[in-house]
Design a protein around this motif. Sequence first.
Motif, short mmCIF file in Angstrom:
data_model
loop_
_atom_site.label_atom_id
_atom_site.label_comp_id
_atom_site.label_asym_id
_atom_site.label_seq_id
_atom_site.Cartn_x
_atom_site.Cartn_y
_atom_site.Cartn_z
N ILE A 112 0.88 -1.17 0.00
CA ILE A 112 0.00 0.00 0.00
C ILE A 112 0.92 1.23 0.00
CG2 ILE A 112 -1.93 1.16 1.11
CD1 ILE A 112 -2.49 -1.55 2.56
N ILE A 113 1.41 1.55 -1.21
CA ILE A 113 2.34 2.66 -1.39
C ILE A 113 1.91 3.48 -2.61
CG2 ILE A 113 4.32 1.53 -0.28
CD1 ILE A 113 5.32 0.78 -3.09
N LYS A 114 2.41 4.68 -2.69
CA LYS A 114 2.04 5.61 -3.76
C LYS A 114 2.26 5.01 -5.15
CE LYS A 114 2.80 10.36 -5.21
NZ LYS A 114 3.49 11.62 -4.95
N GLU A 115 3.35 4.26 -5.33
CA GLU A 115 3.67 3.69 -6.64
C GLU A 115 2.66 2.64 -7.09
OE1 GLU A 115 6.95 5.67 -4.89
OE2 GLU A 115 5.98 3.87 -4.10
N ASN A 116 1.91 2.05 -6.18
CA ASN A 116 0.93 1.02 -6.52
C ASN A 116 -0.49 1.55 -6.65
OD1 ASN A 116 2.95 -0.89 -6.53
ND2 ASN A 116 2.53 -1.60 -4.46
N LEU A 117 -0.69 2.85 -6.50
CA LEU A 117 -2.03 3.43 -6.59
C LEU A 117 -2.50 3.44 -8.03
CD1 LEU A 117 -1.76 6.51 -4.20
CD2 LEU A 117 -2.67 4.25 -3.68
N SER A 118 -3.78 3.13 -8.21
CA SER A 118 -4.42 3.25 -9.52
C SER A 118 -5.82 3.82 -9.30
CB SER A 118 -4.50 1.88 -10.22
OG SER A 118 -5.25 0.98 -9.45
N TYR A 119 -6.39 4.38 -10.36
CA TYR A 119 -7.70 5.01 -10.24
C TYR A 119 -8.78 3.93 -10.21
CZ TYR A 119 -11.49 8.30 -10.90
OH TYR A 119 -12.63 9.05 -10.72
N ILE A 120 -9.68 4.02 -9.24
CA ILE A 120 -10.77 3.06 -9.09
C ILE A 120 -12.07 3.78 -9.41
CG2 ILE A 120 -11.94 1.50 -7.49
CD1 ILE A 120 -9.17 1.38 -6.01
N ASP A 121 -12.66 3.42 -10.55
CA ASP A 121 -13.82 4.12 -11.08
C ASP A 121 -14.97 4.25 -10.10
OD1 ASP A 121 -12.64 4.65 -13.56
OD2 ASP A 121 -13.34 2.75 -14.41
N GLU A 122 -15.36 3.14 -9.48
CA GLU A 122 -16.52 3.16 -8.59
C GLU A 122 -16.36 4.17 -7.46
OE1 GLU A 122 -16.03 -1.30 -9.60
OE2 GLU A 122 -14.76 0.42 -9.34
N LEU A 123 -15.16 4.25 -6.94
CA LEU A 123 -14.90 5.11 -5.78
C LEU A 123 -14.48 6.52 -6.19
CD1 LEU A 123 -12.89 2.48 -3.73
CD2 LEU A 123 -15.30 3.09 -3.45
N GLN A 124 -14.08 6.67 -7.44
CA GLN A 124 -13.56 7.94 -7.97
C GLN A 124 -12.41 8.44 -7.11
OE1 GLN A 124 -16.86 10.62 -8.51
NE2 GLN A 124 -17.72 9.38 -10.13
N MET A 125 -11.55 7.49 -6.74
CA MET A 125 -10.37 7.78 -5.93
C MET A 125 -9.25 6.83 -6.36
SD MET A 125 -11.80 8.27 -2.06
CE MET A 125 -13.25 7.23 -2.06
N GLU A 126 -8.04 7.16 -5.92
CA GLU A 126 -6.90 6.28 -6.16
C GLU A 126 -6.74 5.33 -4.99
OE1 GLU A 126 -3.52 8.84 -6.86
OE2 GLU A 126 -3.79 8.59 -9.02
N GLY A 127 -6.33 4.10 -5.31
CA GLY A 127 -6.12 3.12 -4.26
C GLY A 127 -5.38 1.92 -4.78
N VAL A 128 -5.20 0.96 -3.91
CA VAL A 128 -4.58 -0.32 -4.25
C VAL A 128 -5.70 -1.35 -4.29
CG1 VAL A 128 -2.90 -2.08 -3.57
CG2 VAL A 128 -2.42 0.35 -3.15
N LEU A 129 -5.88 -1.97 -5.43
CA LEU A 129 -6.97 -2.93 -5.64
C LEU A 129 -6.43 -4.35 -5.53
CD1 LEU A 129 -9.99 -3.02 -6.49
CD2 LEU A 129 -9.19 -3.29 -8.83
N HIS A 130 -7.06 -5.16 -4.70
CA HIS A 130 -6.66 -6.56 -4.53
C HIS A 130 -7.72 -7.43 -5.18
CE1 HIS A 130 -5.34 -10.31 -2.90
NE2 HIS A 130 -4.44 -9.75 -2.11
N GLN A 131 -7.27 -8.31 -6.07
CA GLN A 131 -8.22 -9.17 -6.80
C GLN A 131 -8.34 -10.53 -6.19
OE1 GLN A 131 -7.36 -9.06 -10.97
NE2 GLN A 131 -6.94 -6.89 -10.91
#
Length: 131
Positions: A112-131
């Motif tokens: 959970i670091i800045k380099e791993n952030l991506s845009y998450i459409d549903e939340l309209q925010m950046e975050g780390v998504l775990h599949q």
Amino acid sequence: MKKDIKFPQIESVFVSVVREKDAEQWRVYLLNRSDKNLDTVMVTSKGYGVKGGEEQKTSVLRHMIPKIEPGEYALIEPIDEQVFHLNNEYWVSFFIDGQLYDKKYIFVPETIIKENLSYIDELQMEGVLHQ
């Protein structure tokens, strides 16, 4: 007995750790990208690991969400940056059409670091998504 229980694969339910837009707060969300309702959602969260040669762990928290509709999301909990060096585990169980689904999502240390952030459409925010 356990071999007789079917646990289908979960492919369209995700856990995401996001940084709030206007604050330095982080929150954990459960996303339902399936076309079915998630019913009676139970989430157990905990952190564990080693730092400086000493074992560390957080309290175990339990959350219940009655229903998450298709394409929707639910807040699980806030999370503090001070536990990002731990394994942060979210064990999610829910029903779809009466069938039990169960999966562990583990954010390993320092993912959970800045380099791993991506845009998450549903939340309209950046975050780390775990599949």
